[in-house]
Scaffold this active site. Structure first.
Site, PDB file in Angstrom:
ATOM      1  N   GLU A   1       0.848  -1.184   0.000  1.00  0.00           N
ATOM      2  CA  GLU A   1       0.000   0.000   0.000  1.00  0.00           C
ATOM      3  C   GLU A   1       0.890   1.244   0.000  1.00  0.00           C
ATOM      4  OE1 GLU A   1      -4.047   1.343   2.206  1.00  0.00           O
ATOM      5  OE2 GLU A   1      -2.483   0.566   3.499  1.00  0.00           O
TER       6      GLU A   1
ATOM      7  N   GLY B   1      -3.835  -1.007   5.172  1.00  0.00           N
ATOM      8  CA  GLY B   1      -4.050  -2.268   4.476  1.00  0.00           C
ATOM      9  C   GLY B   1      -3.738  -3.501   5.303  1.00  0.00           C
TER      10      GLY B   1
ATOM     11  N   LYS C   1       7.191   3.632  25.779  1.00  0.00           N
ATOM     12  CA  LYS C   1       7.477   4.561  26.887  1.00  0.00           C
ATOM     13  C   LYS C   1       8.844   4.294  27.517  1.00  0.00           C
ATOM     14  CE  LYS C   1       4.171   6.487  29.227  1.00  0.00           C
ATOM     15  NZ  LYS C   1       3.096   6.737  30.187  1.00  0.00           N
TER      16      LYS C   1
END
Length: 197
Positions: free
Chosen positions: A4, A102, A127
């Protein structure tokens, strides 16, 4: 390459001869995508390049097209993966972060290919190493971007977990083995509390 999103790294891989698309069953010799994100270098490489074919996502993400690509590796990323293998690739602690793109199309489509496999890649923590991305259950309210039934392999920097055809216990154990080593003991305890181990 059938994707994609056309990535920046295509330039390097093409110039080094790593990607030449010579063995594709469809669109032989061409990298196929629906959009591109990168630097000026990528766009200059794409400009008037006969080896790049830009198509609508109704083609790039179409099961019929994907199913014709033997030995396809469909590679996507995720935010978190639970012990069952469900992927949340869209939200972080209740805040919408991205769309699925996609991902579901390719992970379903690759199952129709000859010798294809679907891969989800993610870092083992977020994090700054304080939060595991391998979790007992997806965050409450998180979308299931890709179901456990459409997952073949999960990859972190600590290895890969083959989930296709595995039981819940086997999935859980495999995923804990690719979680960050500092968090594996805690994840194992959570798995036992859920009777997954």
């Amino acid at each position: 390459l059938h994707t994609e999103m056309l990535p920046e790294r295509l330039v390097d891989l093409s110039e080094q001869g790593v990607i030449n698309n010579s063995k594709k069953e469809i669109d032989t010799g061409k990298s196929v995508a629906t959009f591109a994100i990168g630097s000026k270098r990528l766009y200059e490489f794409m400009n008037n390049n006969p080896d790049i074919l830009m198509e609508g996502c109704d083609y790039t993400n179409n099961f019929k097209a994907i199913s014709q690509l033997d030995n396809l590796f469909a590679i996507n990323s995720s935010v978190e993966v639970d012990f069952l293998g469900q992927c949340n690739s869209e939200s972080v602690k209740g805040t919408y972060y991205s769309s699925t793109g996609g991902q579901s199309d390719f992970l379903k489509g690759v199952r129709l290919t000859e010798n294809g496999t679907g891969i989800i890649c993610l870092y083992s923590t977020a994090k700054k190493g304080t939060v595991s991305t391998i979790v007992p259950a997806l965050f409450e309210g998180a979308p299931v971007s890709t179901s456990k039934n459409d997952i073949d392999t999960i990859v972190t920097e600590f290895g890969s977990a083959q989930l296709k055809g595995k039981t819940i216990s086997e999935r859980t154990e495999s995923l804990i083995n690719i979680a960050h080593p500092d968090l594996r003991e805690e994840l194992t305890e959570k798995a036992k509390e859920k009777n997954y181990l």
